[in-house]
Design an enzyme around this catalytic site. Structure first.
Site, PDB file in Angstrom:
ATOM      1  N   ASN A   1       1.058  -1.124  -0.198  1.00 47.80           N
ATOM      2  CA  ASN A   1       0.010  -0.362  -0.163  1.00 47.80           C
ATOM      3  C   ASN A   1       0.768   1.136   0.148  1.00 47.80           C
ATOM      4  O   ASN A   1      -0.132   1.825  -1.147  1.00 47.80           O
ATOM      5  CB  ASN A   1      -0.630   0.221   1.619  1.00 47.80           C
ATOM      6  CG  ASN A   1      -0.449  -0.422   2.439  1.00 47.80           C
ATOM      7  OD1 ASN A   1       0.638  -1.500   2.780  1.00 47.80           O
ATOM      8  ND2 ASN A   1      -0.918   0.702   3.821  1.00 47.80           N
TER       9      ASN A   1
ATOM     10  N   THR B   1     -26.312 -10.820   9.986  1.00 52.59           N
ATOM     11  CA  THR B   1     -26.933 -10.181   8.862  1.00 52.59           C
ATOM     12  C   THR B   1     -25.838  -9.125   7.646  1.00 52.59           C
ATOM     13  O   THR B   1     -25.511  -8.417   8.148  1.00 52.59           O
ATOM     14  CB  THR B   1     -28.086  -8.975   9.126  1.00 52.59           C
ATOM     15  OG1 THR B   1     -28.681  -9.888  10.252  1.00 52.59           O
ATOM     16  CG2 THR B   1     -29.100  -9.297   7.754  1.00 52.59           C
TER      17      THR B   1
ATOM     18  N   HIS C   1     -13.441  -0.368  -0.502  1.00 56.13           N
ATOM     19  CA  HIS C   1     -13.158   0.885  -0.947  1.00 56.13           C
ATOM     20  C   HIS C   1     -12.041   1.740  -1.493  1.00 56.13           C
ATOM     21  O   HIS C   1     -12.128   2.384  -1.833  1.00 56.13           O
ATOM     22  CB  HIS C   1     -12.655   1.776   0.702  1.00 56.13           C
ATOM     23  CG  HIS C   1     -12.406   1.255   1.589  1.00 56.13           C
ATOM     24  ND1 HIS C   1     -11.425   2.336   1.952  1.00 56.13           N
ATOM     25  CD2 HIS C   1     -11.306  -0.059   2.046  1.00 56.13           C
ATOM     26  CE1 HIS C   1     -10.565   1.835   3.003  1.00 56.13           C
ATOM     27  NE2 HIS C   1     -11.092   0.288   2.945  1.00 56.13           N
TER      28      HIS C   1
ATOM     29  N   CYS D   1      -0.791   6.530   8.986  1.00 53.71           N
ATOM     30  CA  CYS D   1      -1.460   7.232   9.746  1.00 53.71           C
ATOM     31  C   CYS D   1      -2.039   6.515  10.114  1.00 53.71           C
ATOM     32  O   CYS D   1      -3.392   5.687   8.780  1.00 53.71           O
ATOM     33  CB  CYS D   1      -1.286   8.039   8.672  1.00 53.71           C
ATOM     34  SG  CYS D   1      -2.385   9.907   9.419  1.00 53.71           S
TER      35      CYS D   1
HETATM   36  N1  PLP Z   1      -3.898  -4.636   3.403  1.00 51.86           N
HETATM   37  C1  PLP Z   1      -3.589  -3.534   3.034  1.00 51.86           C
HETATM   38  C2  PLP Z   1      -2.900  -3.808   1.906  1.00 51.86           C
HETATM   39  C3  PLP Z   1      -4.102  -2.122   2.606  1.00 51.86           C
HETATM   40  O1  PLP Z   1      -4.104  -1.482   2.583  1.00 51.86           O
HETATM   41  C4  PLP Z   1      -5.479  -1.864   3.906  1.00 51.86           C
HETATM   42  C5  PLP Z   1      -6.226  -0.663   4.078  1.00 51.86           C
HETATM   43  O2  PLP Z   1      -5.554   0.164   4.242  1.00 51.86           O
HETATM   44  C6  PLP Z   1      -6.187  -3.161   4.878  1.00 51.86           C
HETATM   45  C7  PLP Z   1      -5.401  -4.551   4.332  1.00 51.86           C
HETATM   46  C8  PLP Z   1      -7.013  -2.925   5.439  1.00 51.86           C
HETATM   47  O3  PLP Z   1      -8.603  -2.914   4.384  1.00 51.86           O
HETATM   48  P1  PLP Z   1      -9.984  -2.608   5.771  1.00 51.86           P
HETATM   49  O4  PLP Z   1      -9.725  -0.709   5.426  1.00 51.86           O
HETATM   50  O5  PLP Z   1     -10.682  -2.986   4.404  1.00 51.86           O
HETATM   51  O6  PLP Z   1      -9.769  -3.139   6.706  1.00 51.86           O
END
Ligand code: PLP
Length: 385
Positions: A153, A239, A203, A326
Site C-alpha cells: 500500500n 446479517t 473501498h 497514518c
Molecule cells: N491490506 C492493505 C494492503 C491495505 O492497504 C488495507 C487498507 O489500508 C487493508 C489491508 C485493510 O483494509 P480495510 O480498510 O478494508 O480493513
C-alpha cells in the site's frame, strides 16, 4: 470566486465511490428483506448478495463458492490468521491488518524484504525448512500459514506471489495473500497464482467502506471469527450489509472492465517519475527498478519533512499522503520503509502519490509542480495550472 477543484491522489487510502457502486447501493437499500429469510423479500436481498459474490469472484479469479463477505479486509485477514495455526510466517512489509493479528497469535515469525521491498525468498525457504509438512509436501490443518501481500500500500511494490506459492506448496504451508491493493489495479487470479486464501476490500476499488471479502480455496478451511446466525455458509455470523455488498459487486465489475485501460496508462507513472526526478534531482523513487502498481509512486525527498510537504500540497488543493503509516490522525514511522533499509530521516521524508479511475494526467502534472515547489527546488518544468 469559485474554489479551484481539489485533486485527489490518495487512492491507496481509499478511492472515490464509483457511480456504478452508488447506483447499486441506492437500489439495494430499497430491497429491505433479510437475506436469510425464505420469502420473496428475503430472496430478493439474497439474490443481490449472490450477484455480487460472482462479480467479486470474477475480479480475483476465484469461484463464487469460495467467497465470504466480511465487514472489512481487516476482519477477513484476522479470520484467517486467528485460525489456529501452529506457525504464522509474515513478510516484514505487510499491512498492520496482517502484522497485528499475527503478533497476537504469539507465533509470528518474520521474513525479510530487500532494499526494493521484495520478499527474500531464501529467507522464507529457510524459515519453512525442508522438513515442513510431510515429505510429499502434504498440508495439515493447524500447520503453517504464510502471509504475503500481492502489492504494498505504501510503495506499490508487487511481490512474486507465484514463487511464494510454489515454495509454500513444496514445503506444506498454506498461503494467505492480502490482495487489497492489487485487485482491480493489476491482473490477479487466485487459481493461477496458487493461493489458498485471498482478501479484498471494496473501498480500495471504488466501492463503499466497511465491506471486505475472503476467498478460500479448496482444501483450505478456516473456522469463523464471528459466530452467530450461520450467515455466509456459517463462515461469518451477522446479517449481511446487503447494500454495501451489492455496491462492492458493481465496483468489482467496473474495475475489471477498465483494468486494461488502467494498465495502458502506465506511461502516466513514467511521466510523473521523470518530471519529479528532473525537478528534484536528489529524490529517490522507492522500488524504482522492480515491478510496481501502475498507479502508485512513493518518493523519498531527502532533507524535507513529508508531513510539511503533505500539508503544503493540501493547502494547494492536492491530497496525497506521507509514506509513514497514518492511523487515527497520528503519523508514525513507516515499518515498510524501515524494513527496506531506509533510515528514519529518509522514511520521514517519503510522500506517497496514488491515483485511480477519476484521475486526469494533468492533475498529476500539477502535483509534480507543487511538490517540486514545496520541496524547495524551483521547478524546471512548465507550470500546469
Ligand atoms: N491490506 C492493505 C494492503 C491495505 O492497504 C488495507 C487498507 O489500508 C487493508 C489491508 C485493510 O483494509 P480495510 O480498510 O478494508 O480493513
Amino acid at each position: 470566486m469559485t474554489e479551484p477543484r481539489r485533486i485527489y491522489l490518495d487512492y491507496n487510502a481509499t478511492a472515490p465511490l464509483r457511480p456504478e457502486a452508488r447506483a447499486a447501493m441506492c437500489a439495494a437499500i430499497e430491497v429491505f428483506g433479510n437475506p436469510s429469510s425464505v420469502h420473496a423479500e428475503g430472496r430478493a436481498a439474497r439474490a443481490l448478495i449472490e450477484t455480487a459474490r460472482h462479480a467479486v469472484g470474477r475480479l480475483i479469479g476465484g469461484d463464487a463458492r469460495g467467497l465470504t463477505f466480511t465487514s472489512s479486509a481487516t476482519e477477513a485477514l484476522n479470520t484467517v490468521i486467528a485460525g489456529g495455526w501452529g506457525r504464522v510466517i509474515v513478510a516484514a512489509s505487510e499491512h498492520a491488518a496482517v502484522l497485528a493479528p499475527a503478533a497476537r497469535t504469539g507465533r509470528a515469525e518474520y521474513v525479510r524484504v530487500d532494499g526494493d521491498g521484495r520478499i527474500v525468498l531464501d529467507d522464507l525457504a529457510r524459515l519453512l525448512g525442508p522438513e515442513e509438512g510431510s515429505e510429499t509436501g502434504r498440508r495439515v490443518a493447524g500447520g503453517t500459514l504464510v502471509c504475503v501481500q500481492a502489492a504494498n500500500n505504501e510503495t506499490g511494490v508487487i511481490q512474486p506471489i507465484q514463487s511464494v506459492s510454489a515454495l509454500c506448496r513444496e514445503r506444506g504451508a498454506f498461503l494467505l495473500c492480502d490482495a487489497v491493493q492489487a485487485a482491480g489495479k493489476v491482473p490477479f487470479d487466485c487459481h493461477q497464482l496458487g493461493i489458498d486464501y485471498a482478501v479484498v476490500s471494496a473501498h480500495k476499488i471504488g466501492g463503499p467502506k466497511g465491506v471486505g471479502a475472503l476467498w478460500t480455496g479448496q482444501g483450505a478451511g478456516v473456522p469463523p471469527l464471528i459466530v452467530g446466525g450461520g450467515q455466509e455458509h456459517g463462515l461469518r455470523g451477522g446479517t449481511q450489509n446487503v447494500a454495501g455488498i451489492a455496491a462492492f459487486g458493481a465496483a468489482a465489475d467496473a474495475a475489471r472492465a477498465e483494468l486494461q485501460t488502467a494498465l495502458d496508462r502506465t506511461g502516466v507513472k513514467a511521466d510523473f517519475e521523470a518530471r519529479i526526478k528532473a525537478s528534484v534531482p536528489d529524490c529517490v523513487i522507492v522500488g524504482e527498478t522492480v515491478d510496481r502498481l501502475p498507479q502508485t509512486v512513493c518518493v523519498v525527498m531527502p532533507g524535507r519533512s513529508a508531513e510539511t510537504l503533505v500539508i503544503a500540497l493540501d493547502l494547494a488543493g492536492i491530497a496525497v499522503s506521507s509514506g509513514a503509516a497514518c492511523s487515527s490522525g497520528k503519523v508514525s514511522k513507516s515499518h515498510v520503509l524501515a524494513a527496506m533499509g531506509f533510515d528514519d530521516q529518509s522514511a520521514a521524508s517519503a510522500v506517497r502519490i496514488s491515483w485511480g479511475w477519476l484521475t486526469q494526467p494533468e492533475e498529476l502534472r500539477r502535483c509534480t509542480y507543487v511538490l517540486a515547489r514545496s520541496a524547495g527546488r524551483p521547478s524546471q518544468i512548465e507550470r500546469v495550472a
